[in-house]
Design an enzyme around this catalytic site. Sequence first.
Site, PDB file in Angstrom:
ATOM      1  N   SER A   1      46.685  33.328  42.133  1.00 37.68           N
ATOM      2  CA  SER A   1      46.128  34.542  41.550  1.00 37.68           C
ATOM      3  C   SER A   1      46.737  35.755  42.232  1.00 37.68           C
ATOM      4  O   SER A   1      47.027  35.727  43.435  1.00 37.68           O
ATOM      5  CB  SER A   1      44.613  34.592  41.715  1.00 37.68           C
ATOM      6  OG  SER A   1      44.103  35.858  41.299  1.00 37.68           O
TER       7      SER A   1
ATOM      8  N   TYR B   1      37.119  34.029  46.965  1.00 39.99           N
ATOM      9  CA  TYR B   1      38.018  33.503  45.931  1.00 39.99           C
ATOM     10  C   TYR B   1      39.471  33.797  46.280  1.00 39.99           C
ATOM     11  O   TYR B   1      40.336  32.922  46.180  1.00 39.99           O
ATOM     12  CB  TYR B   1      37.666  34.121  44.581  1.00 39.99           C
ATOM     13  CG  TYR B   1      38.606  33.734  43.462  1.00 39.99           C
ATOM     14  CD1 TYR B   1      38.468  32.521  42.801  1.00 39.99           C
ATOM     15  CD2 TYR B   1      39.629  34.596  43.056  1.00 39.99           C
ATOM     16  CE1 TYR B   1      39.333  32.170  41.771  1.00 39.99           C
ATOM     17  CE2 TYR B   1      40.481  34.256  42.033  1.00 39.99           C
ATOM     18  CZ  TYR B   1      40.336  33.039  41.389  1.00 39.99           C
ATOM     19  OH  TYR B   1      41.197  32.698  40.374  1.00 39.99           O
TER      20      TYR B   1
END
Length: 254
Positions: free
Chosen positions: A145, A158
């Site tokens: 990501s 995350y």
Amino acid sequence: MTRRLAGKTALVTGSTSNIGRAIAEAFAAEGAHVVVSGRSERRGAEVVDGIRARGGRADFVRAELDGSARASRTLATRATEVLGGRIDILVNNAGIFPGDTTAATDEKTFDEVYAVNVKAPFFLTGEIAPAMAAAGGGSVINLGSWVARLAVPVGALYSSTKGAMETLTRSWAAEFGPQGVRVNAISPGVVLEPSPDQSHPGEAMMNGTPAGRMGRPEEIAHAAVYLAADESAFVHGIVLDVDGGRTAAAVIAA
């Protein structure tokens, strides 16, 4: 389609929606026999039925990837059986995203996010990559990501899991590459299914990028096809940014 993956088999985790679904559909369109995997049998059946309706090959294997070695081993075994004894392509896509701040994150959530986002793909790759090597080679594709490298004020937990997956990508490329298994990663920007009736907070996070918009799942799937196919045979250990330029360039409005 050019059927670049004809004769290949693939397991895509978390492939009942969004990016994972688009990757499974793209692989099938390119000729691969795909195992669609996730927690929802209903959504899994929808993806499989859609692929088959378009002439592709797909089966659903339900999996609850809780981070335990047992769960990853079970999925690897069942998917290998369904795919006729081998897995040529593994996509580690399944993940969960809690958006809390650090102070608001409890220990249970911390353990759960690392279990799903890091431990599950770690043990799944540990099961499948050696089998790929023994069979002559294969390709592992991890989903990272952009927030692993361009920080935002929330979601530190995350972000750290995706940073771990990028590190594992390079480590696995060194470990398994000499055995014929290529390992690479894709780092998407903000990517969501299109919803013309409502805006999404993620749209603001893509302001000031060259693309100027959120990404579409199929745009990530195109990159996955490239990393799975033979034309990327000389590509090892990269993190391919498919993020609309989010981490590379800032567009300054006049």
